[in-house]
Design a protein around this motif. Structure first.
Motif, PDB file in Angstrom:
ATOM      1  N   LYS A  57       0.790  -1.181  -0.110  1.00  0.00           N
ATOM      2  CA  LYS A  57       0.011   0.066   0.085  1.00  0.00           C
ATOM      3  C   LYS A  57       0.824   1.196   0.193  1.00  0.00           C
ATOM      4  O   LYS A  57       0.511   2.026  -0.922  1.00  0.00           O
ATOM      5  CB  LYS A  57      -0.931   0.102   1.483  1.00  0.00           C
ATOM      6  N   VAL A  58       1.837   1.331   1.064  1.00  0.00           N
ATOM      7  CA  VAL A  58       2.725   2.568   0.879  1.00  0.00           C
ATOM      8  C   VAL A  58       3.428   2.664  -0.097  1.00  0.00           C
ATOM      9  O   VAL A  58       3.628   4.107  -0.612  1.00  0.00           O
ATOM     10  CB  VAL A  58       3.468   2.572   2.333  1.00  0.00           C
ATOM     11  N   ILE A  59       4.056   1.657  -0.724  1.00  0.00           N
ATOM     12  CA  ILE A  59       4.916   1.793  -1.899  1.00  0.00           C
ATOM     13  C   ILE A  59       3.812   2.262  -3.295  1.00  0.00           C
ATOM     14  O   ILE A  59       4.264   3.229  -4.083  1.00  0.00           O
ATOM     15  CB  ILE A  59       5.578   0.452  -2.444  1.00  0.00           C
ATOM     16  N   ARG A  60       2.807   1.677  -3.437  1.00  0.00           N
ATOM     17  CA  ARG A  60       1.824   2.116  -4.214  1.00  0.00           C
ATOM     18  C   ARG A  60       1.358   3.376  -4.240  1.00  0.00           C
ATOM     19  O   ARG A  60       1.224   4.414  -5.344  1.00  0.00           O
ATOM     20  CB  ARG A  60       0.475   1.190  -4.383  1.00  0.00           C
ATOM     21  N   ASP A  61       1.194   3.705  -2.772  1.00  0.00           N
ATOM     22  CA  ASP A  61       0.806   5.316  -2.636  1.00  0.00           C
ATOM     23  C   ASP A  61       1.890   6.219  -2.983  1.00  0.00           C
ATOM     24  O   ASP A  61       1.498   7.536  -3.292  1.00  0.00           O
ATOM     25  CB  ASP A  61       0.243   5.616  -1.320  1.00  0.00           C
ATOM     26  N   ALA A  62       3.162   5.818  -3.035  1.00  0.00           N
ATOM     27  CA  ALA A  62       4.161   6.808  -3.434  1.00  0.00           C
ATOM     28  C   ALA A  62       4.473   6.650  -4.785  1.00  0.00           C
ATOM     29  O   ALA A  62       5.418   7.361  -5.297  1.00  0.00           O
ATOM     30  CB  ALA A  62       5.493   6.029  -2.904  1.00  0.00           C
ATOM     31  N   GLY A  63       3.500   5.880  -5.643  1.00  0.00           N
ATOM     32  CA  GLY A  63       3.595   6.092  -7.130  1.00  0.00           C
ATOM     33  C   GLY A  63       4.495   5.244  -7.908  1.00  0.00           C
ATOM     34  O   GLY A  63       4.727   5.372  -9.103  1.00  0.00           O
ATOM     35  N   TYR A  64       4.706   4.044  -6.928  1.00  0.00           N
ATOM     36  CA  TYR A  64       5.521   3.085  -7.805  1.00  0.00           C
ATOM     37  C   TYR A  64       4.788   1.754  -8.227  1.00  0.00           C
ATOM     38  O   TYR A  64       3.422   1.371  -7.548  1.00  0.00           O
ATOM     39  CB  TYR A  64       6.722   2.426  -6.833  1.00  0.00           C
ATOM     40  N   THR A  65       5.079   1.363  -9.271  1.00  0.00           N
ATOM     41  CA  THR A  65       4.454  -0.353  -9.544  1.00  0.00           C
ATOM     42  C   THR A  65       4.988  -1.217  -8.760  1.00  0.00           C
ATOM     43  O   THR A  65       6.157  -1.476  -8.691  1.00  0.00           O
ATOM     44  CB  THR A  65       4.808  -0.281 -11.129  1.00  0.00           C
ATOM     45  N   VAL A  66       3.939  -2.039  -8.046  1.00  0.00           N
ATOM     46  CA  VAL A  66       4.504  -3.044  -7.101  1.00  0.00           C
ATOM     47  C   VAL A  66       3.501  -4.070  -7.156  1.00  0.00           C
ATOM     48  O   VAL A  66       2.429  -4.146  -7.567  1.00  0.00           O
ATOM     49  CB  VAL A  66       4.087  -2.408  -5.757  1.00  0.00           C
TER      50      VAL A  66
END
Length: 143
Positions: A57-66
């Motif tokens: 969630k936090v990585i996706r929210d930071a704009g990265y593809t995960v």
């Protein structure tokens, strides 16, 4: 027995790795194992963390593809030839290892490897039949 692995696709650019690990750290998430593969333009960061759903969630929210992928965490006796025997047993049983990376723990005499296979269920059976220990999520977090 599956472990959730976080895969992050990022530009091969100075500072991107710091941004991801900082995002994870600020969320209070602990990284247990890490692998980074790269090309000239992008990289794939693979991590095992103690809270994969929150990390995603936090990585996706930071704009990265995960993405989350199921992998195995395997403990084998740390002595010459044991790793080869484990790999040979998988091969002999038609289980392909797509990729793997090692991580450390505090148990003397045991080596640890994260393994992605084409058939995780069959891989678990083969590994257990060949004296390898397939670790649970809780065991990974407490190494």
């Amino acid at each position: 027995m599956y472990i959730k692995q976080i895969s992050v696709f990022l530009e091969n650019k100075v500072g991107r790795l710091v941004e991801i690990t900082d995002t994870i750290a600020k969320a209070g998430i602990d990284i247990r194992a890490v692998s980074l593969a790269d090309t000239s333009d992008y990289g794939i960061l693979r991590v095992i963390v103690d809270n994969p759903d929150q990390a995603e969630k936090v990585i996706r929210d930071a704009g990265y593809t995960v993405a989350i992928t199921n992998v195995l965490a395997v403990g084998i006796q740390d002595k010459p030839g044991t790793f080869t025997k484990v790999l040979a047993s998988l091969s002999e049983n038609d289980v392909n290892v797509d990729y793997m990376y090692a991580f450390t723990g505090t148990h003397n005499g045991t080596a640890y490897v994260i393994m992605k296979m084409d058939n995780l269920e069959k891989g678990i059976q083969v590994l257990q039949n060949n004296n390898a220990v397939v670790l649970s999520t809780d065991e990974i977090y407490h190494l």
